[in-house]
Design an enzyme around this catalytic site. Structure first.
Site, PDB file in Angstrom:
ATOM      1  CB  SER A   1      -8.026   4.124  -3.136  1.00  0.00           C
ATOM      2  OG  SER A   1      -9.129   4.435  -2.309  1.00  0.00           O
TER       3      SER A   1
ATOM      4  CB  CYS B   1      -4.386  14.137   2.268  1.00  0.00           C
ATOM      5  SG  CYS B   1      -5.805  13.908   1.180  1.00  0.00           S
TER       6      CYS B   1
ATOM      7  CG  LEU C   1     -20.259   5.714  -2.044  1.00  0.00           C
ATOM      8  CD1 LEU C   1     -20.270   6.872  -3.028  1.00  0.00           C
ATOM      9  CD2 LEU C   1     -21.049   4.530  -2.631  1.00  0.00           C
TER      10      LEU C   1
ATOM     11  CB  CYS D   1      -0.890  -0.031   1.241  1.00  0.00           C
ATOM     12  SG  CYS D   1      -1.883   1.454   1.436  1.00  0.00           S
TER      13      CYS D   1
ATOM     14  CB  CYS E   1      -2.996   5.214   5.825  1.00  0.00           C
ATOM     15  SG  CYS E   1      -1.465   4.656   5.136  1.00  0.00           S
TER      16      CYS E   1
ATOM     17  CD  GLU F   1      -7.935  11.505  -4.310  1.00  0.00           C
ATOM     18  OE1 GLU F   1      -8.457  10.875  -3.370  1.00  0.00           O
ATOM     19  OE2 GLU F   1      -7.952  11.099  -5.495  1.00  0.00           O
TER      20      GLU F   1
ATOM     21  CB  CYS G   1     -11.913  12.267   4.626  1.00  0.00           C
ATOM     22  SG  CYS G   1     -12.025  12.167   2.846  1.00  0.00           S
TER      23      CYS G   1
END
Ligand code: SAH
Length: 349
Positions: free
Chosen positions: A197, A118, A221, A111, A339, A166, A122
């Protein structure tokens, strides 16, 4: 003159750069040297000094005109339960990123991170706590694979871009990485073994669809209605849910690949029967798969994971609507680090 990040170049570009350097410096670099140097870079070296079959005078000009970005292992956590390895890598400018090495029956999976930090914001994610510092270069994304293989003494056969950052917010470098990693003279990892992703940058999803790559798209999502998604993910204020689903349909239509929808199960926020029903309706008729991820608790964030019953019920409702869903097995639970957590901890020190 700005020094050249050699490992971000494909063999052809590297050959051309070496020709230019040879011209400028007056040091002769024969054409066959580029394949040698390319080989060293893909096997992983931290300095030109380590390139044993390259003559001293060439190593000296490489040092003057170029630099190596291979990430260094700053910290390594190994799970006693399943052997999962979590790396904190230090970059050449002192920034930190994370990668996770996982063993599956179908091979070793890494990964990787695509940015330092980022800016997507979120509300449940640790990677975004201090915003975006910078993009990773193609060589730094590739370098995580090279460095992990070197450290583990094992091949990586699958890659997921689900680490910090991202990927579609660093589009060009990620595309260059996809080209490099696929090179048969390099790591030779096929695009079918790679997942990207995204939190849902719709214009970039369409752009990616037009490239018709064979990679798997994972779509984070996390909600089945516009309001919940806006609350959890600020990106949903820019691209609404209808627009997102329509860009996903476009992706499937263009590539013929199914999409994997990621859905973090958060107690009381997105895990009720009503949410499951709506999700089933939203994805109805799409070639897709749903990955349910019990939320990893992040200290700085105010959410907790859904109960086992809520998750089981959720799966059943989706199945009734003919949507396949699996609950993500949690690897490395004892080295607990969703992460971004390791880097966040390190930043505080
Ligand atoms: N920016 C990309 C990739 C990085 S995150 C994206 O958003 O997809 C990789 C996955 O982990 C995403 O699905 C993300 O939403 C999810 N994730 C982030 N924080 C999480 C947490 N605390 N618990 C469970 N999943 C989380």
């Amino acid at each position: 003159m700005e020094r050249i990040d050699l490992a971000s170049l494909n063999l052809e570009e590297l050959t051309e750069k070496l020709r230019e350097i040879s011209e400028k410096s007056g040091v002769k670099i024969e054409k066959f040297r580029s394949a040698q140097i390319y080989g060293w870079l893909t096997r992983g070296v931290y300095s030109f000094e380590e390139m044993l079959n390259v003559p001293k005078n060439i190593k000296a000009v490489l040092d003057e005109y170029c630099f190596i970005t291979l990430p260094r292992v700053e910290k390594k956590l190994v799970s006693k339960i399943d052997g999962t390895v979590k790396y904190l890598f230090r970059l050449h400018d002192g920034e930190f990123i994370e990668s996770v090495f996982m063993r599956y029956e179908h091979g070793n999976t890494l990964c990787v991170s695509t940015q330092v930090g980022c800016r997507m914001g979120c509300s449940f994610c640790a990677s975004t706590l201090t915003g975006l510092t910078r993009n990773l270069t193609p060589s730094e994304i590739l370098g995580q694979v090279v460095a992990a293989q070197k450290d583990m003494g094992e091949k990586v056969s699958n890659i997921v871009m689900m680490g910090i950052g991202e990927p579609l917010d660093n589009y060009d470098n990620v595309m260059k990485f996809l080209e490099l990693v696929n090179d048969e003279k390099g790591l030779n990892i096929g695009h079918r073994h790679i997942s990207l992703s995204t939190c849902g940058l719709c214009d970039k999803i369409r752009q990616l669809a037009d490239e018709k790559k064979q990679i798997t798209l994972s779509l984070s999502l996390h909600a089945s209605d516009a309001e919940t998604r806006r609350k959890l993910m600020p990106v949903a204020r820019k691209y609404d849910l209808d627009e997102l689903i329509s860009s996903c349909r476009y992706y499937i239509e263009k590539t013929g690949r199914r999409i994997s929808f990621e859905y973090a199960m958060i107690a009381g926020e997105n895990d009720t029967h009503a949410h499951a029903e709506r999700l089933g309706n939203l994805l109805s008729g799409m070639i897709c798969h749903v990955n349910l991820i019990p939320l990893n608790d992040v200290k700085e964030r105010n959410y907790t994971k859904s109960s086992k019953k809520a998750i089981d019920d959720f799966v059943k409702i989706l199945e009734k609507k003919h949507i396949t869903a699996t609950v993500r097995r949690r690897l490395g639970s004892d080295i607990n680090a969703s992460c971004g957590q390791l880097r966040a901890e390190n930043e505080k020190k």
